[in-house]
Design an enzyme around this catalytic site. Structure first.
Site, short mmCIF file in Angstrom:
data_model
loop_
_atom_site.label_atom_id
_atom_site.label_comp_id
_atom_site.label_asym_id
_atom_site.label_seq_id
_atom_site.Cartn_x
_atom_site.Cartn_y
_atom_site.Cartn_z
N HIS A 43 11.04 -1.98 -6.79
CA HIS A 43 9.79 -1.79 -6.13
C HIS A 43 10.10 -1.49 -4.62
O HIS A 43 10.06 -2.43 -3.83
CB HIS A 43 8.96 -2.87 -6.42
CG HIS A 43 7.38 -2.69 -5.86
ND1 HIS A 43 6.27 -2.56 -6.70
CD2 HIS A 43 6.99 -2.69 -4.73
CE1 HIS A 43 5.21 -2.47 -6.29
NE2 HIS A 43 5.68 -2.15 -4.70
N HIS B 2 8.83 1.30 -1.37
CA HIS B 2 8.04 2.41 -0.99
C HIS B 2 8.91 3.19 -0.06
O HIS B 2 9.24 2.66 0.94
CB HIS B 2 6.56 2.01 -0.32
CG HIS B 2 5.63 1.41 -1.28
ND1 HIS B 2 4.67 2.25 -2.19
CD2 HIS B 2 5.53 0.28 -1.68
CE1 HIS B 2 4.12 1.37 -2.89
NE2 HIS B 2 4.57 -0.01 -2.59
N HIS C 207 0.67 -1.02 -9.60
CA HIS C 207 0.35 -2.28 -8.41
C HIS C 207 -1.00 -2.93 -9.20
O HIS C 207 -1.88 -2.47 -9.19
CB HIS C 207 -0.09 -1.76 -7.15
CG HIS C 207 1.12 -0.98 -6.62
ND1 HIS C 207 2.10 -0.16 -6.84
CD2 HIS C 207 1.62 -1.53 -5.12
CE1 HIS C 207 2.99 0.09 -6.07
NE2 HIS C 207 2.72 -0.64 -5.08
N GLU D 16 -2.12 -8.33 -6.64
CA GLU D 16 -1.65 -8.47 -5.27
C GLU D 16 -2.78 -8.89 -4.30
O GLU D 16 -2.93 -10.13 -4.05
CB GLU D 16 -0.82 -7.40 -4.70
CG GLU D 16 -0.25 -7.38 -3.36
CD GLU D 16 0.20 -6.26 -2.76
OE1 GLU D 16 0.76 -6.34 -1.74
OE2 GLU D 16 -0.20 -5.04 -3.34
N ASP E 199 9.65 -4.21 -1.31
CA ASP E 199 8.12 -3.42 -1.02
C ASP E 199 8.24 -2.62 0.26
O ASP E 199 8.46 -1.35 -0.19
CB ASP E 199 7.35 -4.66 -0.92
CG ASP E 199 5.92 -4.24 -0.84
OD1 ASP E 199 5.56 -2.93 -1.64
OD2 ASP E 199 4.87 -4.94 -0.82
N ASP E 200 7.97 -3.01 1.29
CA ASP E 200 8.15 -2.18 2.76
C ASP E 200 8.96 -2.91 3.64
O ASP E 200 8.45 -3.57 4.35
CB ASP E 200 6.54 -2.00 3.33
CG ASP E 200 5.85 -1.19 2.22
OD1 ASP E 200 6.13 -0.07 2.09
OD2 ASP E 200 4.77 -1.90 1.93
#
EC number: 3.5.4.2
Length: 322
Positions: A11, A13, A189, A192, A270-271
């Site tokens: 996961h 981006h 997603h 969250e 994630d980021d």
């Protein structure tokens, strides 16, 4: 110490993985002022709205096919340097269209970056095409159709990202039907920003193999049991959850409780630079903040390989590298 462990990420981006040093160089190249978003080699934001603004501004400095090849190669090189053997990158063909590059050139650049990185280190990577909820069901269906028709062996999955509070999952179920019929792996997603109900919605409407985040499922113990019984794999990103204040601290984060309840869990970033983390740090946190030993962390990595959207031969090769 977890630095020597083999790592896998499901996961992440792509634009959210843009290293600040590369973004700074790109901004100079295009004469774009990033002083509000990038200071002392780090991205700057203070709440969710400013995070999105910062994310969009960073994305502005990646404009061409070669820019995306370089971004992808650079991130995968970083992963390979910390013993990562496999990465799935979340990409948006719609983003390629919005910046005027076009979906095909955008994806082509990313694939070239994957090729270059693999040539150097042997790291494997695949692409998860995502639709974005805040652009509405028609846009998400378009993303699914693109992924289904691309005929690109590196595109192996479909995702739904974006603002979780925009509509119910059922509004987007047609897109997942298209992706499923094309043989793509499904992840979404959920759980969250929104609570356990969003995870239940995802299971009911999409029947995904995996859920991105999904941690808010802990608020409904019947749902936790359902996840465990189904074997639905959670792509857990603890550093992201703390940065975005889903949880106030790691002590209150449910990663260990979910694992002990029998839910298959994996670790991702994630980021990463936006949340001042990395996959290396997330693995270290698994030990230091959650108390997992190396065998338990290796087991989560094995779970990630078993849940990866790859063919049987690639999966076997990855498992052999653990």
């Amino acid at each position: 110490m977890t630095s020597h462990l083999k790592k896998v990420e499901l996961h992440c981006h792509l634009e959210g993985a843009a290293p600040p040093a590369l973004t700074e160089a790109q901004a100079r190249k295009y004469g774009i002022d990033m002083s509000e978003q990038l200071r002392d080699g780090a991205y700057v934001w203070h709440d969710f709205a400013s995070f999105l603004e910062c994310y969009d501004k960073v994305s502005e400095v990646y404009k061409t096919e070669e820019d995306y090849a370089l971004l992808t190669e650079t991130y995968l090189d970083e992963l390979a340097a910390i013993n990562t053997i496999y990465s799935e990158l979340i990409v948006s063909p719609d983003h390629g269209k919005r910046i005027g590059l076009g979906a095909d050139a955008y994806i082509s650049g990313v694939c070239e970056g994957i090729r270059r990185a693999k040539e150097k280190s042997g790291i494997e990577a695949r692409l998860i095409v995502t639709g974005e909820r805040h652009f509405g069901p028609d846009s998400v269906i378009g993303a699914a159709e693109y992924a289904a028709k691309a005929g690109n062996p590196l595109i192996t999955g479909f995702n739904l990202a974006g603002e979780e509070r925009m509509g119910r999952v059922a509004d987007y179920s047609r897109a997942f039907d298209i992706a499923r019929d094309a043989g793509l792996g499904l992840t979404i997603h959920a759980g969250e920003v929104c609570g356990a109900f969003s995870v239940a919605d995802a299971l009911d409407a999409v029947r995904p193999a995996r859920i991105g985040h999904g941690v808010r499922a802990i608020e409904d113990l019947d749902l936790v049991k359902r996840l465990a019984d189904l074997g639905t794999v959670l792509e857990v990103c603890p550093g992201s959850n703390i940065a975005l204040r889903v949880y106030p601290d790691f002590a209150s984060h449910p990663l260990r409780r979910l694992k002990e309840a029998g839910v298959p869990v994996t670790i991702s970033s994630d980021d990463p630079p936006f949340f001042h983390t990395s996959l290396e740090r997330e693995y270290a946190l698994a030990a230091e903040a959650f108390g997992f030993d190396n065998a338990e962390i290796d087991a989560m990595t094995r779970t990630a390989i078993e849940a990866a959207f790859v063919d049987a031969q690639t999966r076997k090769a990855l498992l052999a590298r653990l």
